[in-house]
Design an enzyme around this catalytic site. Structure first.
Site, PDB file in Angstrom:
ATOM      1  N   ASN A 149      62.246  25.669  21.349  1.00 44.91           N
ATOM      2  CA  ASN A 149      61.421  25.041  22.371  1.00 44.91           C
ATOM      3  C   ASN A 149      59.962  25.110  21.948  1.00 44.91           C
ATOM      4  OD1 ASN A 149      60.805  23.965  25.042  1.00 44.91           O
ATOM      5  ND2 ASN A 149      60.082  26.000  25.585  1.00 44.91           N
ATOM      6  N   HIS A 205      56.138  25.439  23.733  1.00 45.54           N
ATOM      7  CA  HIS A 205      55.510  25.790  25.002  1.00 45.54           C
ATOM      8  C   HIS A 205      53.998  25.691  24.851  1.00 45.54           C
ATOM      9  CE1 HIS A 205      55.166  27.635  28.928  1.00 45.54           C
ATOM     10  NE2 HIS A 205      54.260  28.462  28.448  1.00 45.54           N
ATOM     11  N   ASP A 221      60.718  31.100  28.470  1.00 49.83           N
ATOM     12  CA  ASP A 221      59.581  31.097  27.535  1.00 49.83           C
ATOM     13  C   ASP A 221      59.384  32.462  26.885  1.00 49.83           C
ATOM     14  OD1 ASP A 221      59.088  28.423  28.257  1.00 49.83           O
ATOM     15  OD2 ASP A 221      57.817  29.049  29.927  1.00 49.83           O
TER      16      ASP A 221
END
Length: 217
Positions: A111, A113, A149
């Protein structure tokens, strides 16, 4: 697509600018892999149009059609697996994923962020950096784990925070860096240079520091 190219699936919820950066890098030969599928949890988002323009298969798995997060993630995982992916990329995919889903794709699920993790997990990161009076801000690419996260960082990019910045101007500066570092991490994944181990992230068999790869490249 040649047989030795890695298969990439990208999950989106919106505009898909990071998807575009990865597709562009792949088509330019900078990534030894091809985006074979794009999945969105929302219909009528521009990221799906990007996929269409590049003749990439796409589908919508609408989270609103499922009563529980677990039911949704089970269908989503099956949709991803149908592409037989080597790498699964979250590119603005605005869903909190279940532990079962994350564990299914551990080590190949990443991911990006918009903060210098572990700072500002969650939403509204640019405004939070401004409110805190930070002198620098940025973005982080990380492996995904069960913590929101909170997965191990692979690579970060920093930008200065100027006195006349607002959240939009700061976001635009961060987006430029996102579009540089995300394709680079995808390249490393496709080259099998990255490994997620119990003690952290390894690049070329070297353990990365907590804030990820730190050298210029």
């Amino acid at each position: 697509m040649t047989a030795n190219k890695a298969r990439i699936v990208v999950l989106i919820s919106g505009n898909g600018s990071n998807l575009q950066a990865i597709v562009d890098a792949s088509e330019a030969g900078r990534i030894p892999g091809s985006v074979v599928g794009v999945i969105s949890n929302k219909a009528d988002v521009y990221g799906l149009e990007r996929a269409k323009l590049h003749n990439i298969d796409s589908q919508v798995v609408d989270h609103k059609q499922f009563e529980t997060r677990e039911e949704y993630d089970e269908v989503l995982a099956a949709a991803i697996e149908s592409y037989q992916p080597d790498v699964v990329i979250l590119a603005g995919f605005m869903r909190i994923l279940t532990a079962k889903f994350v564990n299914t794709f551990t080590g190949r699920l990443v991911n990006i962020h918009p903060s210098l993790l572990p700072k500002y997990q969650g939403l509204n990161t640019h405004q939070r950096a401004l409110d805190a009076g930070d002198e620098e801000h940025g973005c982080s690419v990380h492996f995904v784990n069960e913590q929101l996260d909170g997965g191990p960082v692979i690579l970060q990019a920093k930008v200065p925070v100027f006195s006349d910045d607002d959240a939009d101007s700061l976001a635009q500066r961060v987006h430029v860096q996102e579009h540089l570092i995300y394709p680079l991490v995808v390249k490393w994944l496709c080259e099998k240079r990255l490994r997620l181990q119990s003690d952290g992230v390894y690049l070329d068999n070297s353990l990365l520091p907590e804030q990820g790869y730190a050298n210029d490249e």
